[in-house]
Design an enzyme around this catalytic site. Structure first.
Site, mmCIF file in Angstrom:
data_model
loop_
_atom_site.group_PDB
_atom_site.id
_atom_site.type_symbol
_atom_site.label_atom_id
_atom_site.label_comp_id
_atom_site.label_asym_id
_atom_site.label_seq_id
_atom_site.Cartn_x
_atom_site.Cartn_y
_atom_site.Cartn_z
ATOM 1 C CE LYS A 176 45.539 14.823 23.525
ATOM 2 N NZ LYS A 176 46.038 13.829 24.506
ATOM 3 N N GLY A 229 46.911 23.872 28.718
ATOM 4 C CA GLY A 229 48.201 23.172 28.740
ATOM 5 C C GLY A 229 49.333 24.169 28.694
ATOM 6 C CB THR A 231 53.035 29.067 27.104
ATOM 7 O OG1 THR A 231 52.311 29.485 28.279
ATOM 8 C CG2 THR A 231 53.151 30.244 26.153
ATOM 9 C CD GLU A 251 41.737 29.478 30.693
ATOM 10 O OE1 GLU A 251 42.662 30.058 31.295
ATOM 11 O OE2 GLU A 251 40.590 29.932 30.621
ATOM 12 C CB CYS A 285 48.065 26.718 35.532
ATOM 13 S SG CYS A 285 46.365 26.607 36.100
ATOM 14 C CD GLU A 386 53.808 26.524 34.054
ATOM 15 O OE1 GLU A 386 53.930 26.132 32.880
ATOM 16 O OE2 GLU A 386 52.713 26.681 34.615
HETATM 17 P P1 NAP Z 1 50.807 20.019 27.458
HETATM 18 O O1 NAP Z 1 52.013 19.195 27.284
HETATM 19 O O2 NAP Z 1 50.689 21.270 26.682
HETATM 20 O O3 NAP Z 1 49.581 19.041 27.145
HETATM 21 C C1 NAP Z 1 48.245 19.446 27.353
HETATM 22 C C2 NAP Z 1 47.349 18.632 26.453
HETATM 23 O O4 NAP Z 1 47.638 18.944 25.090
HETATM 24 C C3 NAP Z 1 47.541 17.120 26.575
HETATM 25 O O5 NAP Z 1 46.294 16.498 26.416
HETATM 26 C C4 NAP Z 1 48.478 16.826 25.421
HETATM 27 O O6 NAP Z 1 48.434 15.482 24.985
HETATM 28 C C5 NAP Z 1 47.918 17.769 24.378
HETATM 29 N N1 NAP Z 1 48.834 18.112 23.284
HETATM 30 C C6 NAP Z 1 50.181 18.116 23.302
HETATM 31 N N2 NAP Z 1 50.659 18.522 22.093
HETATM 32 C C7 NAP Z 1 49.585 18.763 21.314
HETATM 33 C C8 NAP Z 1 49.422 19.208 19.967
HETATM 34 N N3 NAP Z 1 50.464 19.489 19.169
HETATM 35 N N4 NAP Z 1 48.171 19.356 19.480
HETATM 36 C C9 NAP Z 1 47.107 19.102 20.256
HETATM 37 N N5 NAP Z 1 47.188 18.660 21.537
HETATM 38 C C10 NAP Z 1 48.419 18.514 22.069
HETATM 39 O O7 NAP Z 1 50.595 20.416 28.992
HETATM 40 P P2 NAP Z 1 50.695 19.468 30.259
HETATM 41 O O8 NAP Z 1 52.128 19.146 30.499
HETATM 42 O O9 NAP Z 1 49.717 18.348 30.109
HETATM 43 O O10 NAP Z 1 50.129 20.419 31.386
HETATM 44 C C11 NAP Z 1 50.909 21.314 32.104
HETATM 45 C C12 NAP Z 1 50.748 22.723 31.559
HETATM 46 O O11 NAP Z 1 49.374 23.090 31.576
HETATM 47 C C13 NAP Z 1 51.454 23.759 32.434
HETATM 48 O O12 NAP Z 1 52.104 24.682 31.611
HETATM 49 C C14 NAP Z 1 50.309 24.430 33.178
HETATM 50 O O13 NAP Z 1 50.576 25.725 33.620
HETATM 51 C C15 NAP Z 1 49.233 24.389 32.147
HETATM 52 N N6 NAP Z 1 47.916 24.528 32.783
HETATM 53 C C16 NAP Z 1 47.240 25.696 32.612
HETATM 54 C C17 NAP Z 1 46.000 25.869 33.212
HETATM 55 C C18 NAP Z 1 45.217 27.139 33.049
HETATM 56 O O14 NAP Z 1 44.013 27.108 33.277
HETATM 57 N N7 NAP Z 1 45.826 28.243 32.646
HETATM 58 C C19 NAP Z 1 45.453 24.846 33.994
HETATM 59 C C20 NAP Z 1 46.176 23.670 34.140
HETATM 60 C C21 NAP Z 1 47.414 23.514 33.526
HETATM 61 P P3 NAP Z 1 49.503 14.428 25.546
HETATM 62 O O15 NAP Z 1 49.224 14.279 26.994
HETATM 63 O O16 NAP Z 1 49.226 13.217 24.761
HETATM 64 O O17 NAP Z 1 50.865 15.020 25.290
#
Ligand code: NAP
Length: 488
Positions: A176, A229, A231, A251, A285, A386
């Site tokens: 996804k 995504g 935390t 992650e 991230c 963050e």
């Molecule tokens: P996010 O809001 O957590 O979304 C990540 C993914 O999860 C998206 O595909 C999102 O879909 C999906 N999602 C959201 N709620 C969900 C649920 N309840 N069940 C299953 N899937 C769900 O994160 P983001 O805003 O896209 O990304 C930014 C974050 O990612 C930052 O905190 C960043 O630090 C972190 N990140 C971490 C790493 C690492 O390797 N540690 C790398 C890159 C990014 P939708 O788009 O449809 O909401």
């Protein structure tokens, strides 16, 4: 690949969602419509899971010889390279990423498929020396159906970092992408289709995380969830996975330090560090968003850092010269603006940037001039939370022990840099910092071949390198008795 794939990719074919819903995908450089793509229903998720399980069982992917799976991975790597320019342009238009970065990331995606095509051929088990008459063998077996969920900041690279090891290890994989950025994942599906990857081995489902993503997590046939995504989202997924003892890799977010010691090459650290926090417009991230700078080199570092930041070329992601593009959305930009205002309320000073550029070529996009906050204290919210935007917090320090305490006084522990010409000091600090990935005298330590992951609330488990194959397999132990009298 001149056409954008707009459908769901299920059982080897692109198709509309069963409810006929679509999602508008925007270009963050101008907020114009880039594409409308099909959205999955829960029924589509169920069909995709069942198709994946069939590919694993009846289709034989789970028991296919490693060299057969490797052949498909190599074909996918070749297909990515063949379509590199189209995929990179698609990624830049969808994410706002500078085209040079997108080319690098798409190529790194191809290299991930190459890497796991080779790695799976040597990823074997062990023969533990048990105290019994016989031979003890461990096997690594695929889990079955796995779900991979990726964010919007590195969509193609994250997708490849999960899908390549997952399918190399013999799993059928549901993917996804984030709703902001589904296009390059659908591009990868097109490449997989051309490579004749068996139907059902890779299923790509677009849709809201709260419904489609949730169904991909909760489905009883999904044995493992690999999530990247926020935390807070990771916490929810962990709770859901716990209900079925599902395997998880998380992650998550970061608030990483950039430590500039008294014996650093300050000129080098200052000129290089802006891209450690402002690359990808700070939506990284691993962004080194807290600079801990020794008091004795503070002015030289801050002045040099601001000078280098002024020289960064902000603009059109498709321009080869661009180093900083727009943010993913107006909402994401507003979050950064709000944090900059909060930092000032908390007592920090804005030493540079933090405003919306007035250049007419940028007014319709989500651009923001990178911001440098000085006089920051580690206890402030801007230093602890963050921001996920181009905002650096500069925190001066006097003694190493206090600095390390402050660096570690944070719920995250993903990455960080140490600048020092004194190797003993650099290693001492690296051992003390609670982070999964640290770089010395450079901005990054993320490589396809090396483990990547976080301490504390930055995640659980490691991906990349051989660690990803471990994350996508189960260990089985078999004892073969060679003594007919042996009973135990
Ligand atoms: P996010 O809001 O957590 O979304 C990540 C993914 O999860 C998206 O595909 C999102 O879909 C999906 N999602 C959201 N709620 C969900 C649920 N309840 N069940 C299953 N899937 C769900 O994160 P983001 O805003 O896209 O990304 C930014 C974050 O990612 C930052 O905190 C960043 O630090 C972190 N990140 C971490 C790493 C690492 O390797 N540690 C790398 C890159 C990014 P939708 O788009 O449809 O909401």
């Amino acid at each position: 690949m001149s056409e954008i794939n707009r459908g769901l990719f299920i059982n080897g074919a692109f198709r509309d969602g069963s409810e006929g819903k679509t999602l508008d995908v925007l270009n963050p450089a101008n907020n114009q419509l880039l594409a409308s793509v099909a959205v999955a229903s829960i029924e589509d998720v169920n069909q995709a899971v069942e198709g994946a399980r069939a590919a694993f069982d009846q289709g034989g992917w789970g028991v296919a010889k490693p060299k057969e799976r490797a052949r498909f991975l190599r074909r996918i790597a070749d297909g990515i390279r063949k379509n590199l320019e189209d995929l990179a342009a698609l990624e830049s238009k969808n994410v706002g990423k500078p085209i040079g970065d997108s080319r690098w990331e798409v190529n790194a995606g191809a290299e991930l498929f190459d890497y796991y095509a080779g790695a799976i051929l040597i990823h074997g088990g062990e023969m533990p020396p048990v105290s019994a008459p016989g031979i003890d063998l461990t096997f690594r077996q695929p889990i079955g159906v796995v779900t991979c969920i990726v964010p919007w900041n590195f969509p193609f690279l994250m997708t490849c970092a999960k899908v390549a090891p997952a399918i190399a290890a013999g799993n059928a994989t549901l993917l996804k992408p984030a709703s902001y950025t589904p296009l390059s994942a659908l591009g990868l599906a097109g490449v997989a289709q051309e490579a004749e990857l068996p139907a059902g081995v890779l299923q790509v489902l677009v849709g809201p995380g709260g419904t489609v993503g949730n169904a991909m997590v909760e489905h009883p046939l999904v044995g493992k969830i690999s999530f990247t995504g926020e935390t807070t989202t990771g916490t929810e997924i962990m709770k859901k996975a716990a209900e079925k003892i599902g395997r998880i890799s998380l992650e998550l977010g970061g608030k990483s330090p950039n430590i500039v010691t008294q014996d650093a090459d300050v000129a080098k650290a200052a000129s290089s560090s802006p891209m450690s926090v402002f690359a990808n417009t700070g939506q990284d991230c691993c962004a080194r968003s807290r600079a801990f700078v020794h008091q004795s080199v503070l002015d030289d570092f801050v002045n040099g850092f601001i000078e280098a930041t002024k020289n960064l070329k902000i603009g059109d992601p498709l321009d080869d010269q661009t180093e900083v593009g727009p943010m993913i959305s107006k909402n994401q930009r507003q979050i950064s603006l709000d944090y900059i205002a909060l930092g000032k309320e908390e007592g920090a000073s804005l030493a540079y940037g933090g405003t919306i550029p007035s250049d007419p070529s940028m007014v319709d996009g989500n651009y923001l001039i990178p911001a440098v906050l000085v006089d920051v204290k580690n206890t402030m919210r801007v230093a602890q939370e963050e921001i996920f935007g181009p905002v650096l917090c500069v925190i001066p320090y006097k003694d190493e022990a206090t600095m390390i305490r402050e660096v570690n006084d944070c719920r995250y522990g993903l990455s960080g840099s140490i600048w020092s010409e004194n190797l003993s000091r650099a290693i001492r600090i690296a051992k003390a910092v609670e982070s999964g990935n640290l770089s010395v005298n450079c901005n990054s330590s993320v490589f396809n071949e090396a483990p990547f992951g976080g301490f504390k609330q930055s995640g659980i488990g490691r991906e990349r390198g051989l660690y990803a194959l471990e994350a996508f397999t189960e260990v089985k132990n078999v004892f073969l008795s060679i003594d007919s009298q042996f009973q135990s």
